[in-house]
Motif scaffolding. Structure first.
Motif, short mmCIF file in Angstrom:
data_model
loop_
_atom_site.label_atom_id
_atom_site.label_comp_id
_atom_site.label_asym_id
_atom_site.label_seq_id
_atom_site.Cartn_x
_atom_site.Cartn_y
_atom_site.Cartn_z
N SER A 36 0.84 -1.20 0.00
CA SER A 36 0.00 0.00 0.00
C SER A 36 0.88 1.25 0.00
CB SER A 36 -0.93 -0.02 1.21
OG SER A 36 -1.79 -1.13 1.11
N GLU A 37 1.61 1.40 -1.08
CA GLU A 37 2.49 2.57 -1.22
C GLU A 37 2.14 3.29 -2.51
OE1 GLU A 37 6.28 0.79 -1.69
OE2 GLU A 37 6.34 -0.02 0.36
N ARG A 38 2.28 4.60 -2.49
CA ARG A 38 2.07 5.37 -3.72
C ARG A 38 3.04 4.88 -4.79
NH1 ARG A 38 -1.20 9.71 -2.51
NH2 ARG A 38 -1.17 10.42 -0.36
N GLY A 39 2.54 4.74 -5.99
CA GLY A 39 3.41 4.32 -7.08
C GLY A 39 3.55 2.82 -7.23
N ALA A 40 2.91 2.04 -6.34
CA ALA A 40 3.07 0.58 -6.38
C ALA A 40 2.47 -0.04 -7.64
CB ALA A 40 2.44 -0.05 -5.14
N ALA A 83 -7.62 1.92 -4.45
CA ALA A 83 -7.47 0.82 -3.49
C ALA A 83 -6.38 1.12 -2.46
CB ALA A 83 -7.15 -0.48 -4.25
N ILE A 84 -5.27 1.67 -2.93
CA ILE A 84 -4.14 1.94 -2.03
C ILE A 84 -4.45 3.12 -1.11
CG2 ILE A 84 -1.76 2.81 -1.95
CD1 ILE A 84 -1.21 1.13 -4.49
N VAL A 85 -4.96 4.20 -1.71
CA VAL A 85 -5.11 5.45 -0.95
C VAL A 85 -6.43 5.47 -0.16
CG1 VAL A 85 -5.26 7.96 -1.11
CG2 VAL A 85 -3.66 6.70 -2.58
N HIS A 86 -7.55 5.17 -0.83
CA HIS A 86 -8.85 5.26 -0.14
C HIS A 86 -9.20 3.94 0.56
CE1 HIS A 86 -9.29 9.10 -2.01
NE2 HIS A 86 -9.29 8.58 -3.23
N GLY A 87 -8.90 2.81 -0.07
CA GLY A 87 -9.23 1.51 0.52
C GLY A 87 -8.32 1.19 1.70
N ASN A 88 -7.04 1.01 1.41
CA ASN A 88 -6.10 0.61 2.46
C ASN A 88 -5.53 1.80 3.24
OD1 ASN A 88 -6.52 -1.98 1.72
ND2 ASN A 88 -4.50 -2.33 0.83
N LYS A 89 -5.85 3.00 2.80
CA LYS A 89 -5.38 4.23 3.47
C LYS A 89 -3.87 4.20 3.72
CE LYS A 89 -9.95 5.02 5.47
NZ LYS A 89 -10.39 5.70 4.24
N LEU A 90 -3.15 3.67 2.73
CA LEU A 90 -1.68 3.62 2.77
C LEU A 90 -1.13 2.85 3.97
CD1 LEU A 90 -1.12 7.31 1.63
CD2 LEU A 90 -0.47 5.30 0.29
N ALA A 124 -7.95 -4.23 1.24
CA ALA A 124 -8.28 -4.79 2.54
C ALA A 124 -9.04 -3.78 3.40
CB ALA A 124 -7.00 -5.25 3.25
N GLY A 125 -9.61 -2.79 2.74
CA GLY A 125 -10.34 -1.74 3.46
C GLY A 125 -11.78 -2.14 3.74
N VAL A 126 -12.54 -1.21 4.29
CA VAL A 126 -13.93 -1.50 4.67
C VAL A 126 -14.88 -1.41 3.48
CG1 VAL A 126 -13.64 -0.79 7.06
CG2 VAL A 126 -14.28 0.93 5.36
N GLY A 127 -14.40 -0.90 2.35
CA GLY A 127 -15.24 -0.78 1.17
C GLY A 127 -15.97 0.55 1.12
N PHE A 128 -16.60 0.82 -0.03
CA PHE A 128 -17.35 2.08 -0.18
C PHE A 128 -18.53 1.83 -1.11
CE2 PHE A 128 -16.55 4.20 -4.38
CZ PHE A 128 -15.89 3.14 -4.97
N ASP A 129 -19.42 2.80 -1.16
CA ASP A 129 -20.59 2.67 -2.01
C ASP A 129 -20.37 3.48 -3.29
OD1 ASP A 129 -23.00 2.61 -3.25
OD2 ASP A 129 -24.10 3.72 -1.70
N PRO A 130 -20.07 2.79 -4.40
CA PRO A 130 -19.76 3.54 -5.63
C PRO A 130 -20.93 4.41 -6.09
CG PRO A 130 -19.88 1.17 -6.06
CD PRO A 130 -19.98 1.34 -4.58
N ALA A 131 -22.16 4.03 -5.72
CA ALA A 131 -23.33 4.83 -6.13
C ALA A 131 -23.35 6.18 -5.42
CB ALA A 131 -24.61 4.06 -5.84
N ALA A 132 -22.61 6.27 -4.31
CA ALA A 132 -22.61 7.52 -3.53
C ALA A 132 -21.59 8.53 -4.04
CB ALA A 132 -22.34 7.20 -2.07
N VAL A 133 -20.77 8.13 -5.05
CA VAL A 133 -19.81 9.07 -5.60
C VAL A 133 -20.57 10.09 -6.45
CG1 VAL A 133 -17.81 9.34 -7.13
CG2 VAL A 133 -17.97 7.34 -5.64
#
Lengths: 153, 118
Positions: free
Chosen positions: A26-30, A66-73, A97-106
């Motif tokens: 979970s690193e920027r640029g991965a 996934a890295i930034v919003h999901g796993n929060k780095l 491995a994050g808690v997930g989000f609701d794509p319809a809410a974007v």
């Protein structure tokens, strides 16, 4: 399981395609740990540069999300990327491995009042450039698919 | 003289012409740096007429779009003018999908864009 990034490609002789599963840190640029090979394989399987551009953009946006919003780095978490490429289909699944989000809410970034908001365009670009995009119920895994456009004439 | 790592700048009359060093604008750290350098043109160097020439750019991500939007707002706030040119078709499509072609003043090539500043 960072060593998985070095795991070998898995040829799929039945379809003549290529597939690969990689766990990214979970690193920027991965994303570059998988992107180079994915783009190369799309080229090997005869995909047009315009399609490769769209797939590149969609997958990049999904991995960054996934890295930034999901796993929060979080260095303790990884992002699993599963790719399968044939001359007819590119299929990439990105799971964090994050808690997930609701794509319809974007919110719709193309509405006049949101046009000048600097973020929130990734999901729309994924939808535009891929044939299908589907999230799982939890919202921590996205499946991107692109079907090769039939040859003209 | 300000040292830039992500952009090259030159002057054509009153217009500051910006070329991008990176062919692919996607790395988060580079995008942060790019943003800071672009904003500096407006905020530190007080440039009022800025043209972004995308001739060298093959790819950009939505994070880079965010920097362009913020730059556009900063230029408008400073009562300056921002134009863009030489955008390849794939990237133009990105601007069209996100409707940023309605926000940005996009011209075909550098000469046309320079002329539009007059």
């Amino acid at each position: 399981m960072a060593h998985d990034a070095a795991a070998g490609a898995q040829p799929d002789p039945s379809s003549g395609g290529w597939s690969r599963e990689v766990d990214l840190p979970s690193e920027r640029g991965a994303s570059r740990l998988v992107m180079e090979e994915l783009l190369e394989q799309l080229g090997h399987h005869g995909w047009e540069p315009t399609d490769i551009f769209g797939i590149h953009l969609a997958v990049e946006e999904a991995i960054v999300n996934a890295i930034v919003h999901g796993n929060k780095l979080d260095p303790a978490k990884t992002v699993r990327v599963s790719c399968a490429v044939t001359p007819q289909m590119a299929r990439i699944e990105i799971t964090d491995a994050g808690v997930g989000f609701d794509p319809a809410a974007v919110p719709d970034c193309t509405r006049d009042e949101r046009l000048e908001v600097p973020s929130g365009r990734g999901v729309m670009l994924m939808r535009s450039f891929m044939t299908t995009i589907a999230y799982n119920a939890r919202g921590n895994s996205v499946l991107l698919e692109k079907q090769r456009a039939p040859h003209a004439g | 003289m300000t040292a830039h790592r992500r952009i090259d700048t030159s002057k054509v009359g009153e217009v500051t012409v910006v070329r991008f060093i990176d062919k692919k604008i996607l790395d988060e750290a580079s995008i942060q740096e790019l943003g800071a350098e672009l904003f500096g043109l407006v905020e530190q160097l007080n440039r009022k007429s800025i043209l972004l020439n995308f001739a060298d750019v093959e790819f950009l991500s939505s994070a880079a779009l965010g920097k362009l939007i913020t730059l556009d707002r900063k230029v408008k706030t400073a009562k300056g003018r921002l134009k863009m040119s030489n955008i390849r078709p794939e990237i133009l499509e990105v601007f069209q999908i996100t409707k940023l072609n309605k926000v940005f003043d996009i011209r075909g090539d550098e000469a046309e864009a320079i002329a539009a500043f007059q």
